[in-house]
Design a protein around this motif. Sequence first.
Motif, PDB file in Angstrom:
ATOM      1  N   ILE A   1      85.451  -1.445  49.205  1.00  0.00           N
ATOM      2  CA  ILE A   1      86.300  -1.621  50.410  1.00  0.00           C
ATOM      3  C   ILE A   1      87.788  -1.965  49.801  1.00  0.00           C
ATOM      4  CG2 ILE A   1      87.044  -3.412  52.314  1.00  0.00           C
ATOM      5  CD1 ILE A   1      83.976  -3.804  52.704  1.00  0.00           C
ATOM      6  N   ARG A   2      87.857  -2.632  48.779  1.00  0.00           N
ATOM      7  CA  ARG A   2      89.294  -2.872  48.271  1.00  0.00           C
ATOM      8  C   ARG A   2      89.984  -1.668  48.112  1.00  0.00           C
ATOM      9  NH1 ARG A   2      90.835  -2.511  43.015  1.00  0.00           N
ATOM     10  NH2 ARG A   2      88.576  -2.566  42.550  1.00  0.00           N
ATOM     11  N   LEU A   3      89.136  -0.486  47.275  1.00  0.00           N
ATOM     12  CA  LEU A   3      89.814   0.759  47.048  1.00  0.00           C
ATOM     13  C   LEU A   3      90.017   1.694  48.135  1.00  0.00           C
ATOM     14  CD1 LEU A   3      87.975   1.820  43.868  1.00  0.00           C
ATOM     15  CD2 LEU A   3      90.327   1.387  44.007  1.00  0.00           C
ATOM     16  N   TYR A   4      89.166   1.747  49.105  1.00  0.00           N
ATOM     17  CA  TYR A   4      89.352   2.451  50.541  1.00  0.00           C
ATOM     18  C   TYR A   4      90.508   1.995  51.117  1.00  0.00           C
ATOM     19  CZ  TYR A   4      85.238   5.353  50.109  1.00  0.00           C
ATOM     20  OH  TYR A   4      84.314   6.200  49.383  1.00  0.00           O
ATOM     21  N   GLN A   5      90.706   0.636  50.930  1.00  0.00           N
ATOM     22  CA  GLN A   5      91.805   0.107  51.810  1.00  0.00           C
ATOM     23  C   GLN A   5      93.108   0.387  51.175  1.00  0.00           C
ATOM     24  OE1 GLN A   5      90.892  -4.242  51.936  1.00  0.00           O
ATOM     25  NE2 GLN A   5      90.347  -4.159  53.926  1.00  0.00           N
ATOM     26  N   ARG A   6      93.073   0.574  49.820  1.00  0.00           N
ATOM     27  CA  ARG A   6      94.287   0.997  49.187  1.00  0.00           C
ATOM     28  C   ARG A   6      94.477   2.311  49.397  1.00  0.00           C
ATOM     29  NH1 ARG A   6      99.259   0.563  47.432  1.00  0.00           N
ATOM     30  NH2 ARG A   6      99.712   1.350  45.422  1.00  0.00           N
TER      31      ARG A   6
END
Length: 383
Positions: free
Chosen positions: A315-320
């Motif tokens: 989720i952290r990377l997809y938000q980035r």
Amino acid sequence: MRAILVDDERLALMQLRHMLEKMIGGVEVVGMYTNPSEVLESARELQPDVVFLDIHMPEINGLQLGSSLQQALPRTEIVFVTGYDQYAVNAFELYALDYVMKPIQQDRLHQTVKRLQHMLEKQENMEAGPVFVDMPPRVCCFNRISFQRPGQSPEPVKWRTSKAQELFAYMLHHREQFLARDTLAELLWPDFDGPRAAQQLYTTIYHIRQTLKNMGLEAVTIAGSGMEIGYTLSMGKARLDCEEWEEGVKALQALTEQNVQEHERMLGLYKGDYLGQLDYLWAENERERLRRIWLQQAERLSDFYAGQNSTEEAIRLYQRMQQLFPYEESGYFSLMKLFESQGNWNAVKELYALLLSKVGNDLESPISESITDWYNERSRQKA
């Protein structure tokens, strides 16, 4: 360097071989193929440094063959040669070294060979082991231009004028290439007559040379022709941060639990868009190409985390990705599915509304049917 050539036209193969071996030199053609089905097995045996590959062939798409070659021979570079420019983005998404249009121009092919030679030298230096002395200076192009001397942090550059900054950026963008005086003058001083524009160019080149000297970056030089009808910027021993970053991404091994931190590190070295704060239109293609490489790497890493049930990391990377690519539907969709798997339907609804706003309102385009169908089906289930 050793090269394999692939094209369904025999004459095109012979012409390319002549240009590489006779007109440019430094290249040994170890195989030529009109039948793409023979290439993969032969490449495994011959272990070429580079494959010059036509894209538009009747039996198999060259992009598919290029992907297979990269998986089988990750150290072999791919150069696509084609008369169809609509494949350019897909070609670079495969991390191809270069993309050359037909009919091939000798000067353009020479640039490709020089890049190949540079890549091979880089590989040899890496195999020889790390060197901690005499590190080269670096020109940094993520976000804005800065100079980094060995052992020091990058320093912003104080340019005499905005024209000096853009001229240096343009010449850096076309490094190691001869740029005609009239081309540079037309780009930066289109409203000036010939003599006045030439004088402005000459003065600005002088200021750039002084700036390089004052910043301790003498490795980067600008050489004029005998009659000063043009200039060439050479990097010398200096390196370019975005070029180093791309080479580092290409050198990454397949993702595992053991090397995931190295993949994260390389992703983090992307400090912003190529010349992003300067917003030069002529840099847009390179800017987008590097963004796409970052996006592909981020997607690979996110998918890896999702497969390892490390949902929060994914989720952290997809938000980035969503922040850097606000109009890229795939990032929203992947994030929606992750939130749905967590039972966070409110977050799914918010993302869907945001996607409708970005794509539907800003781009005035409908979002993909597959996303709409997925969302509507899940909404009926929740009702």
